[in-house]
Every structure is written in structure tokens, then in C-alpha cells.
Design a protein around this motif. Structure first.
Motif, PDB file in Angstrom:
ATOM      1  N   SER B  19       0.837  -1.213   0.000  1.00  0.00           N
ATOM      2  CA  SER B  19       0.000   0.000   0.000  1.00  0.00           C
ATOM      3  C   SER B  19       0.863   1.250   0.000  1.00  0.00           C
ATOM      4  O   SER B  19       0.578   2.226  -0.710  1.00  0.00           O
ATOM      5  N   ASP B  20       1.948   1.223   0.796  1.00  0.00           N
ATOM      6  CA  ASP B  20       2.858   2.373   0.845  1.00  0.00           C
ATOM      7  C   ASP B  20       3.514   2.607  -0.514  1.00  0.00           C
ATOM      8  O   ASP B  20       3.639   3.737  -0.982  1.00  0.00           O
ATOM      9  N   PHE B  21       3.957   1.535  -1.129  1.00  0.00           N
ATOM     10  CA  PHE B  21       4.599   1.663  -2.442  1.00  0.00           C
ATOM     11  C   PHE B  21       3.618   2.237  -3.466  1.00  0.00           C
ATOM     12  O   PHE B  21       3.986   3.072  -4.286  1.00  0.00           O
ATOM     13  N   ILE B  22       2.372   1.762  -3.404  1.00  0.00           N
ATOM     14  CA  ILE B  22       1.368   2.254  -4.353  1.00  0.00           C
ATOM     15  C   ILE B  22       1.122   3.749  -4.102  1.00  0.00           C
ATOM     16  O   ILE B  22       1.111   4.556  -5.035  1.00  0.00           O
ATOM     17  N   GLY B  27       0.295   7.820  -5.989  1.00  0.00           N
ATOM     18  CA  GLY B  27      -0.567   8.806  -5.345  1.00  0.00           C
ATOM     19  C   GLY B  27      -2.025   8.627  -5.708  1.00  0.00           C
ATOM     20  O   GLY B  27      -2.551   7.514  -5.682  1.00  0.00           O
ATOM     21  N   ASP B  28      -2.656   9.730  -6.081  1.00  0.00           N
ATOM     22  CA  ASP B  28      -4.096   9.708  -6.339  1.00  0.00           C
ATOM     23  C   ASP B  28      -4.461   9.059  -7.677  1.00  0.00           C
ATOM     24  O   ASP B  28      -5.645   8.855  -7.956  1.00  0.00           O
ATOM     25  N   SER B  29      -3.471   8.777  -8.498  1.00  0.00           N
ATOM     26  CA  SER B  29      -3.813   8.183  -9.803  1.00  0.00           C
ATOM     27  C   SER B  29      -4.285   6.734  -9.647  1.00  0.00           C
ATOM     28  O   SER B  29      -4.851   6.153 -10.568  1.00  0.00           O
ATOM     29  N   PHE B  30      -4.041   6.121  -8.487  1.00  0.00           N
ATOM     30  CA  PHE B  30      -4.407   4.721  -8.293  1.00  0.00           C
ATOM     31  C   PHE B  30      -5.902   4.569  -8.058  1.00  0.00           C
ATOM     32  O   PHE B  30      -6.477   5.208  -7.185  1.00  0.00           O
ATOM     33  N   LYS B  43      -8.559  -9.376   0.500  1.00  0.00           N
ATOM     34  CA  LYS B  43      -7.897  -8.108   0.807  1.00  0.00           C
ATOM     35  C   LYS B  43      -6.387  -8.249   0.975  1.00  0.00           C
ATOM     36  O   LYS B  43      -5.678  -7.248   1.100  1.00  0.00           O
ATOM     37  N   ALA B  44      -5.892  -9.484   0.985  1.00  0.00           N
ATOM     38  CA  ALA B  44      -4.440  -9.672   1.010  1.00  0.00           C
ATOM     39  C   ALA B  44      -3.814  -9.222  -0.308  1.00  0.00           C
ATOM     40  O   ALA B  44      -2.605  -9.014  -0.397  1.00  0.00           O
ATOM     41  N   VAL B  45      -4.648  -9.108  -1.337  1.00  0.00           N
ATOM     42  CA  VAL B  45      -4.163  -8.630  -2.629  1.00  0.00           C
ATOM     43  C   VAL B  45      -4.801  -7.278  -2.914  1.00  0.00           C
ATOM     44  O   VAL B  45      -6.024  -7.170  -2.993  1.00  0.00           O
ATOM     45  N   LYS B  46      -3.963  -6.249  -3.020  1.00  0.00           N
ATOM     46  CA  LYS B  46      -4.478  -4.914  -3.335  1.00  0.00           C
ATOM     47  C   LYS B  46      -4.152  -4.650  -4.805  1.00  0.00           C
ATOM     48  O   LYS B  46      -3.004  -4.779  -5.218  1.00  0.00           O
ATOM     49  N   ALA B  47      -5.167  -4.300  -5.571  1.00  0.00           N
ATOM     50  CA  ALA B  47      -4.931  -4.188  -7.011  1.00  0.00           C
ATOM     51  C   ALA B  47      -5.768  -3.077  -7.628  1.00  0.00           C
ATOM     52  O   ALA B  47      -6.825  -2.713  -7.102  1.00  0.00           O
ATOM     53  N   GLY B  48      -5.281  -2.562  -8.740  1.00  0.00           N
ATOM     54  CA  GLY B  48      -6.020  -1.521  -9.437  1.00  0.00           C
ATOM     55  C   GLY B  48      -5.239  -0.984 -10.630  1.00  0.00           C
ATOM     56  O   GLY B  48      -4.269  -1.606 -11.071  1.00  0.00           O
ATOM     57  N   ILE B  49      -5.681   0.165 -11.111  1.00  0.00           N
ATOM     58  CA  ILE B  49      -5.015   0.797 -12.260  1.00  0.00           C
ATOM     59  C   ILE B  49      -4.465   2.147 -11.808  1.00  0.00           C
ATOM     60  O   ILE B  49      -5.102   2.860 -11.032  1.00  0.00           O
ATOM     61  N   ALA B  50      -3.269   2.471 -12.281  1.00  0.00           N
ATOM     62  CA  ALA B  50      -2.660   3.758 -11.937  1.00  0.00           C
ATOM     63  C   ALA B  50      -1.902   4.274 -13.164  1.00  0.00           C
ATOM     64  O   ALA B  50      -1.883   3.607 -14.210  1.00  0.00           O
ATOM     65  N   ASN B  54       2.202   9.409 -18.421  1.00  0.00           N
ATOM     66  CA  ASN B  54       0.947   9.214 -19.157  1.00  0.00           C
ATOM     67  C   ASN B  54       0.607   7.743 -19.346  1.00  0.00           C
ATOM     68  O   ASN B  54      -0.360   7.412 -20.025  1.00  0.00           O
ATOM     69  N   MET B  55       1.454   6.881 -18.782  1.00  0.00           N
ATOM     70  CA  MET B  55       1.294   5.445 -19.065  1.00  0.00           C
ATOM     71  C   MET B  55       0.408   4.764 -18.017  1.00  0.00           C
ATOM     72  O   MET B  55       0.761   4.724 -16.840  1.00  0.00           O
ATOM     73  N   PRO B  56      -0.756   4.223 -18.435  1.00  0.00           N
ATOM     74  CA  PRO B  56      -1.550   3.460 -17.470  1.00  0.00           C
ATOM     75  C   PRO B  56      -0.875   2.113 -17.184  1.00  0.00           C
ATOM     76  O   PRO B  56      -0.352   1.480 -18.101  1.00  0.00           O
ATOM     77  N   VAL B  57      -0.885   1.716 -15.937  1.00  0.00           N
ATOM     78  CA  VAL B  57      -0.338   0.404 -15.556  1.00  0.00           C
ATOM     79  C   VAL B  57      -1.306  -0.286 -14.601  1.00  0.00           C
ATOM     80  O   VAL B  57      -2.022   0.372 -13.850  1.00  0.00           O
ATOM     81  N   THR B  58      -1.321  -1.616 -14.671  1.00  0.00           N
ATOM     82  CA  THR B  58      -2.073  -2.398 -13.685  1.00  0.00           C
ATOM     83  C   THR B  58      -1.128  -2.708 -12.541  1.00  0.00           C
ATOM     84  O   THR B  58       0.000  -3.162 -12.769  1.00  0.00           O
ATOM     85  N   VAL B  59      -1.570  -2.427 -11.326  1.00  0.00           N
ATOM     86  CA  VAL B  59      -0.720  -2.621 -10.156  1.00  0.00           C
ATOM     87  C   VAL B  59      -1.366  -3.673  -9.254  1.00  0.00           C
ATOM     88  O   VAL B  59      -2.555  -3.600  -8.953  1.00  0.00           O
ATOM     89  N   ILE B  60      -0.580  -4.680  -8.854  1.00  0.00           N
ATOM     90  CA  ILE B  60      -1.102  -5.753  -8.001  1.00  0.00           C
ATOM     91  C   ILE B  60      -0.088  -6.004  -6.889  1.00  0.00           C
ATOM     92  O   ILE B  60       1.086  -6.252  -7.173  1.00  0.00           O
TER      93      ILE B  60
END
Lengths: 309, 275
Positions: B19-22, B27-30, B43-50, B54-60
Motif C-alpha cells: 500500500s505504501d509503495f502504491i 498517489g491519487d492516480s491509483f 484483501k491480502a491482494v491490493k490491485a487496481g489501475i494507476a 501518461n502510461m496506465p499500468v495495472t498494479v497488483i
């Protein structure tokens, strides 16, 4: 010289069955050497070793499937003289300098008569050509080191190149800790080879045998198009003891057995060992698998009748 | 530091979590996404798009949580099968949009429990390994704390794997190894040494591409350079054709065990400390 055990031998059969198999001194059972009798670990009854062998090493009383070596398995599944081994000379080394590993490898080789925990090769099953690999309980309980992973990966790559199916008999305590992270990497490596084989439209059948756990369950064992299992086999990611220690409660009866996994939707069918060869042949026949030409097919029946003369 | 000191550091409660790394990198882009579409949201896996630039990435990320309440909610970062299935769902989604995937690994291992087994922990991990190998988008995994066995690998079948300097990555926990091999929990530190689980040792074995300096807080300037490094790495892999990209990933893992080369490790660090 005769001790009590000699006289128990004269008791009625049901009493006799209670004698533990390992209770042997030279004199204890003068008429029937120990090796002739085997104790079934499930029903505890004694079975004549020859009866057990004639019954594919399935208990004649309770149908318990005894663990068998990879060579015994190949003998049961492959058409006579059809198996050709690959990479049989590959041996593990102590690649990260783990204490005592050299000795353990030597002991495993000595005990099993094999070079590694898996045997790979090609064979025919009722005439159907397939790549096959079988893991061995007598070599560090089928643990997966780098050579295990390499042999299995090569088997898949060969099958992909030659458009052949793969039949796997899995048995493993998991990844081999003596090769550290490089054992873990074999899970990804073998899975990659399975995926390429699968993407080429080829058939992969796994048969989960007792026990299939850890890193092998969490990689190629669970990646078959069709997943079979032998009755009663222990199958899981974590071992039952680890789970009990983690959650501090007793596990339900039949938890992590083949039948449990089938009922939870992770195994296609639980198949009796005595029907395994025909089941595999049937499944291969449903997938347009090439049959060996007639003159390539070993003349099993003839050989059998020759022997009986 | 000796190997077991690294294990302790990797598990430390004040260490930065996924969570800290994300938060620090995006920041708010996540925007967080939930659920495996089959059973639950783990909830052990936190995931989303950030976005990076300008590059969208999937973060898991495997996320241990920061306080007792969060840690309980997140099961201390030990995922159930639904966690791995949620990760795979979002990786497939990333592939559809050819959006790079960034994974943070920090777990003592996939959870061992009745529900986890009933819902196919082994099968879930196996499927991730298989599907990640042919995911047609760049994948980068960073081990930020503990890389515990199959549960870590299920988010680390990547084109590159990086590690923080005090992170560890192992086939089994030092405790597990000591108790199985030597039946002696007192030998845990020895087991940690023998397993070769430090970033330096893994770099020697070519299991990771990079060792990353440890940011101590979310505000650390190290995150700016890390963000640039991640963006440059994704650009490099985005420039590849699908075939090149997948061959790169396949060969990355194919090489382990192709030969039985015996590794020699640099022992300087541990020896000086022992003296």
C-alpha cells in the motif's frame, strides 16, 4: 530359540493378521519369511506379497493403493517393451552448497536405483504413442529439484515439437529445499513448458498419486487438460500437519483425499489403478492420438502365450 | 547483515508495505479494483489501475497491512485462492489493453487453511504460473519484503524481477526448513544462511535483475528514481513484439537448471559480521 511369535503363527488366521510385519528375527517365523507377507497400512491386514503384486499392488481386502516405484508404474501402464527413457543419465549436483545434500542424494540414488525423482520418456499405451513421466517415492519422496524440473520441461518441449500428448503420474512432497530458490523456479519453468504444449493444441493428462503436494500441486500437477487421481491419494498445496499447526484445529475426515478434491471440483475422476491403463488409452483415443503402426506395436499377447507354454 | 538479519528486516512491522509503495509511486492516480468474480474479494491482494506519467499500468500487490486491524483484514498478506484469481483477472484485463503489469510481492506464503485447500490453492497458483508465462503485456515484479515460496512466485512470473536490498525470496521459510530438515527450530538462522535467500545471493544466481535501495518512508526521494526506472523498463518491453516479449519471459525461467552449474557466493559480508 523359538519365541512367542513362532506359536502365534499356529493360531487361526484372524489372529495371524495382527502380527506386525516388521517384527522379525531370524527365528521368529521359520516357515514364512517376512518378505512374503505385507501389512496393509490402511486395513492393517496381512496380504501375501505375491497376491499384492498380482493385484497391481492394491490391497486385496480393502482396495488400498500401495505406493509403487516409478519403474513399477511404467511396467503397469506402458505396452510391453515400448518405453524408451530420455535423459536417464542426468544427475543433480549440490548447486548452492547445501549441507548434507550430497549425502542425501547418494542415499536416494542408492535406495531407489534411480538418478532423479522423475523418469521421463516415450511409450505406447494400448498402442497410442505418448510422452510419459512418472515421479518416484523412493527418491526423496519425489521432491522437485532443478534436474527434476529440467527433465519434465524437456519432456514437454519434446512433446510439443513432435505433436505428442503427455501423460504424467505426479507424486511429490514439493519443491526440494536443498536447491533453494532454483527449485522454486522449476514451478514457473515447467508451467511455461506446459502452457506452450497446451497452446499447440496438445493433450496433457495428469494422474495425481499419493502424495501430491506443495510446489508440484501448485504447478504442473494441476495444469492437465484432464486430471485423474488414484483412490485415497493425499493431494494438497500445504501438508495436513502444516495446516493443523497454522489454524490449530483438527482437519475433517477425508480432507485432501482424491475423492475430496473430486467433490470440490478439482479432479475429473478417481480411477482404480487396475483400470488406469485402459482409462488412459480411452482418453487418448478421444483426442485423435496417433496409434503406433501394427509392426511397431509390441505383440503383447504372443509374448504372454509364449511364456505360458 | 547476515541472512537471518535480512529475514528479520524483511518481516519488520515498520517496513513499507505494498500500500505504501502504491501511495508513494502513484498517489491519487491509483484506482482500486476488487474481487475475483467467482467467490470473494481477497484483501491480502491490493490491485487496481494507476498511471506513471501518461502510461496506465495495472498494479497488483500482496499487502500485509499497517496496523493490527488492517493486518487481520488482510490476513497478514497471505492470500487465499481468490486473491490469486483476482490478480489473474486483472492481469488478463491488462493484457486486453496491453497495459504493463507491476506486481509487489510481500508475503510469508499463500495461506494454509481449510478454505484455501477447499477452493484450490494449488490450482490457483498453478494457473497463474501458466497464464503469466504467456501474458502479452510486460510484467515486472518487485519483492519488497518477504517472497514466500509459491505464494510469491504466483505474482512473479515476470520479464524482470527486482528486490529491495533487505528483502528475501525463498523456496521455504527459514523456520520451515530448520524444522523439516533438522527438527530443530534453534537452527533457523543457519537455515536462512543455507537457503541463499538474500538479494545478493539471488542476484548471483541470476534470479533477479536488480537490487533496489530501500526507501525508509513514503516521502523518500528514492521513489522518484524508482518511478523512472519502472517507466523506462516498461517502455523497453512495450517496444518488443509479442513474440519477443514472451520468448524473453520463457527464456528467463527456462535457463534455471539447464545446466547443473555450482554457484559460489560472496561471503564477505557475513564473515566480517561473524568476526
Amino acid at each position: 530359540m523359538f519365541n512367542g511369535d513362532f506359536f502365534t503363527f499356529l493360531k487361526p488366521k484372524n489372529e495371524l493378521e495382527k502380527i506386525p510385519a516388521d517384527k522379525s528375527t531370524e527365528d521368529s517365523k521359520p516357515y514364512i519369511p517376512d518378505a512374503l507377507w505385507v501389512n496393509c497400512p490402511k486395513c492393517k491386514r496381512m496380504i501375501l506379497a505375491t497376491d499384492l503384486d498380482d493385484n497391481s499392488r492394491v490391497c486385496t481386502q480393502c482396495n488400498h493403493h500401495f505406493r509403487i516405484t516409478a519403474r513399477q508404474r511404467l511396467e503397469m501402464i506402458c505396452d510391453k517393451d515400448s518405453f524408451v527413457e530420455a535423459d536417464g543419465d542426468m544427475v543433480s549436483k549440490n548447486i548452492i552448497g547445501f549441507p548434507d545434500y550430497n549425502r542425501k542424494l547418494a542415499a536416494a540414488k542408492n535406495r531407489s536405483g534411480e538418478n532423479e525423482s522423475v523418469i521421463t520418456g516415450v511409450c505406447t499405451i494400448n498402442g497410442y504413442k505418448t510422452v510419459i513421466f512418472v515421479m518416484d517415492p523412493s527418491f526423496m519422496m519425489g521432491s522437485m529439484g532443478t534436474v527434476t524440473g529440467e527433465k519434465i520441461t524437456r519432456a514437454f518441449e519434446y512433446a510439443t515439437e513432435n505433436k505428442m500428448p503427455v501423460v504424467a503420474f505426479t507424486l511429490s512432497g514439493g519443491a526440494r529445499m536443498q536447491e533453494g530458490i532454483l527449485s522454486l523456479m522449476q514451478m514457473a519453468k515447467t508451467s511455461g513448458a506446459v502452457k506452450r504444449h497446451s497452446d499447440a493444441g496438445l493433450l496433457y493428462i495428469t494422474v495425481l498419486t499419493d502424495p501430491t503436494t506443495g510446489g508440484v500441486t501448485a504447478s504442473f500437477a494441476m495444469e492437465g487438460d484432464i486430471i485423474l487421481s488414484e483412490p485415497g491419494a493425499l493431494i494438497g498445496f500445504a501438508g495436513p500437519r502444516v495446516i493443523e499447526q497454522t489454524i490449530r484445529q483438527k482437519l475433517p475426515k477425508d480432507f485432501q483425499t482424491a475423492e475430496f478434491l473430486r467433490d470440490k471440483g478439482f479432479v475429473d475422476a478417481v480411477v482404480d489403478r487396475r483400470k488406469m491403463k485402459d482409462t488412459l488409452a480411452k482418453l487418448l483415443s478421444l483426442h485423435n492420438i496417433e496409434k503406433a503402426a501394427v509392426d511397431e506395436q509390441p505383440a503383447e499377447k504372443e509374448i504372454e502365450s509364449d511364456e505360458s507354454i | 547483515m547476515r541472512a537471518f538479519d535480512k529475514v528479520t528486516a524483511a518481516r519488520s512491522a515498520d517496513r513499507l508495505t505494498a500500500s505504501d509503495f502504491i501511495q508513494a509511486l502513484f498517489g491519487d492516480s491509483f484506482f482500486e479494483l476488487h474481487g475475483d468474480r467467482c467467490y470473494a474479494d481477497d484483501k491480502a491482494v491490493k490491485a487496481g489501475i494507476a498511471t506513471i506519467g501518461n502510461m496506465p499500468v495495472t498494479v497488483i500487490g500482496l499487502d500485509k497491512g499497517k496496523n493490527t486491524k488492517e493486518r487481520l483484514e488482510k490476513n497478514f498478506g497471505s492470500a487465499h485462492p481468490e486473491g490469486y484469481r483476482k490478480a489473474l483477472r486483472l492481469m488478463k484485463q491488462a493484457e486486453k489493453f496491453r497495459r504493463p503489469v507491476l506486481c509487489f510481492v510481500d508475503t510469508s506464503g499463500a495461506f494454509c487453511g481449510i478454505g484455501a485447500e477447499e477452493r484450490g490453492q494449488g490450482q490457483a497458483i498453478a494457473e497463474n504460473l501458466m497464464e503469466m508465462m504467456t501474458l502479452k503485456t510486460p510484467v515486472l515484479s518487485i519483492v519488497i519484503g518477504e517472497g514466500g515460496s509459491g505464494g510469491a512466485l504466483a505474482l512473479a512470473v515476470a520479464n524482470e524481477v527486482w528486490m529491495l536490498e533487505n528483502a528475501v525470496y525463498s523456496v521455504i521459510s527459514a523456520e520451515g526448513c530448520a524444522s523439516i530438515l533438522w527438527k530443530d527450530p534453534a537452527k533457523t538462522a543457519d537455515a536462512a544462511q543455507c537457503l541463499r535467500l538474500t538479494a545478493n545471493d539471488l542476484f548471483t544466481m541470476d534470479v533477479i535483475e536488480r537490487i533496489i535501495r530501500e526507501p525508509k518512508s513514503v516521502e523518500s526521494p528514492l521513489f522518484d528514481s524508482l518511478r523512472n526506472l519502472i517507466a523506462n523498463t516498461f517502455e523497453k518491453y512495450l517496444a518488443m513484439s509479442d513474440e519477443e516479449l514472451l520468448n524473453n519471459r520463457y527464456e528467463r525461467f527456462r535457463k534455471y537448471g539447464r545446466t547443473t552449474k555450482v554457484f559460489t557466493f560472496d561471503e564477505d559480508e557475513s564473515e566480517t559480521e561473524q568476526k
